[in-house]
Design a protein around this motif. Structure first.
Motif, PDB file in Angstrom:
ATOM      1  N   GLY A  91     -57.524   7.713 -53.834  1.00 48.89           N
ATOM      2  CA  GLY A  91     -58.167   8.551 -54.842  1.00 48.89           C
ATOM      3  C   GLY A  91     -58.171   7.865 -56.198  1.00 48.89           C
ATOM      4  O   GLY A  91     -57.504   6.846 -56.405  1.00 48.89           O
ATOM      5  N   GLN A  92     -58.900   8.423 -57.145  1.00 56.02           N
ATOM      6  CA  GLN A  92     -58.952   7.850 -58.489  1.00 56.02           C
ATOM      7  C   GLN A  92     -57.588   7.912 -59.176  1.00 56.02           C
ATOM      8  O   GLN A  92     -57.330   7.154 -60.103  1.00 56.02           O
ATOM      9  CB  GLN A  92     -60.014   8.559 -59.325  1.00 56.02           C
ATOM     10  CG  GLN A  92     -61.416   8.244 -58.843  1.00 56.02           C
ATOM     11  CD  GLN A  92     -62.484   8.845 -59.733  1.00 56.02           C
ATOM     12  OE1 GLN A  92     -62.208   9.403 -60.776  1.00 56.02           O
ATOM     13  NE2 GLN A  92     -63.728   8.701 -59.316  1.00 56.02           N
ATOM     14  N   ASP A  93     -56.726   8.804 -58.670  1.00 59.98           N
ATOM     15  CA  ASP A  93     -55.377   8.914 -59.225  1.00 59.98           C
ATOM     16  C   ASP A  93     -54.416   7.893 -58.618  1.00 59.98           C
ATOM     17  O   ASP A  93     -53.226   7.883 -58.929  1.00 59.98           O
ATOM     18  CB  ASP A  93     -54.834  10.328 -59.026  1.00 59.98           C
ATOM     19  CG  ASP A  93     -54.768  10.738 -57.559  1.00 59.98           C
ATOM     20  OD1 ASP A  93     -55.108   9.923 -56.668  1.00 59.98           O
ATOM     21  OD2 ASP A  93     -54.370  11.889 -57.299  1.00 59.98           O
ATOM     22  N   GLY A  94     -54.917   7.035 -57.721  1.00 62.91           N
ATOM     23  CA  GLY A  94     -54.076   6.021 -57.095  1.00 62.91           C
ATOM     24  C   GLY A  94     -53.303   6.515 -55.889  1.00 62.91           C
ATOM     25  O   GLY A  94     -52.517   5.776 -55.300  1.00 62.91           O
ATOM     26  N   PHE A 102     -58.764  -0.026 -50.192  1.00 60.45           N
ATOM     27  CA  PHE A 102     -58.820   1.342 -50.723  1.00 60.45           C
ATOM     28  C   PHE A 102     -59.077   2.375 -49.627  1.00 60.45           C
ATOM     29  O   PHE A 102     -59.089   3.577 -49.885  1.00 60.45           O
ATOM     30  CB  PHE A 102     -59.911   1.470 -51.804  1.00 60.45           C
ATOM     31  CG  PHE A 102     -61.308   1.313 -51.270  1.00 60.45           C
ATOM     32  CD1 PHE A 102     -62.012   2.412 -50.801  1.00 60.45           C
ATOM     33  CD2 PHE A 102     -61.912   0.069 -51.223  1.00 60.45           C
ATOM     34  CE1 PHE A 102     -63.305   2.265 -50.292  1.00 60.45           C
ATOM     35  CE2 PHE A 102     -63.196  -0.087 -50.725  1.00 60.45           C
ATOM     36  CZ  PHE A 102     -63.890   1.019 -50.253  1.00 60.45           C
TER      37      PHE A 102
END
Length: 168
Positions: A50-53, A160
């Protein structure tokens, strides 16, 4: 009467000409047949960064079948997070004889679509939705569908995405 006879003659010539053009492209069929290792119905789990890692898990199904007398491969994938659909896509893989290359045409449920470069390298199928992004599909040592997604940053590739599916 002459006009009816002429019309029938033209129709017959058109039908014969069209029938002669209907043969299967054997070179394309041979190239697409090299992707037979992913044919079938598959089911399993995966994760996406996710964009939050953080890694976000999902369940995935893939339904892969040859179409057009083996000259195209139809891929239908659906990812779920519980009852929520997070990925719903359809792709068609074809082979271009002129360029000696694969094409990966993708369609998403949200209306997005694109035509992307793809290639087969040592029993691994790569497709590139962007110049700095690639997905790699292959069978692991257990015969499972393994797919990873990577982004290139500088000279290095960073993962990713990953999924592992069992043939049903």
């Amino acid at each position: 009467m002459k006009s009816v006879s002429l019309l029938l003659s033209c129709c017959l010539i058109s039908i014969c000409t069209f029938a002669q053009m209907g043969g299967t492209d054997q070179e394309a069929k041979e190239a697409i047949s090299k992707l037979a290792f992913i044919e079938g119905k598959w089911k399993g789990e995966g994760w996406m960064m996710g964009q939050d890692g953080q890694k976000n898990s999902f369940s995935q199904t893939e339904d892969i079948s040859f179409k057009l007398d083996g000259t195209a491969l139809l891929i239908e994938g659906k990812g779920m997070d519980g009852d929520r659909t997070i990925h719903n896509a359809l792709a068609i893989v074809t082979y271009n004889k002129k360029d000696k290359s694969y094409s990966f045409q993708s369609y998403l449920a949200n209306g997005m679509n694109g035509k992307f470069k793809a290639e087969l390298i040592e029993d691994k199928f790569y497709w590139y939705p962007m110049g700095n992004m690639r997905y790699i599909i292959f069978l692991n040592e257990k015969g499972q569908w393994k797919e990873i997604g990577e982004m290139k940053q500088g000279e290095n590739w960073f993962q990713f995405f990953e999924m592992t599916l069992d043939k049903q």
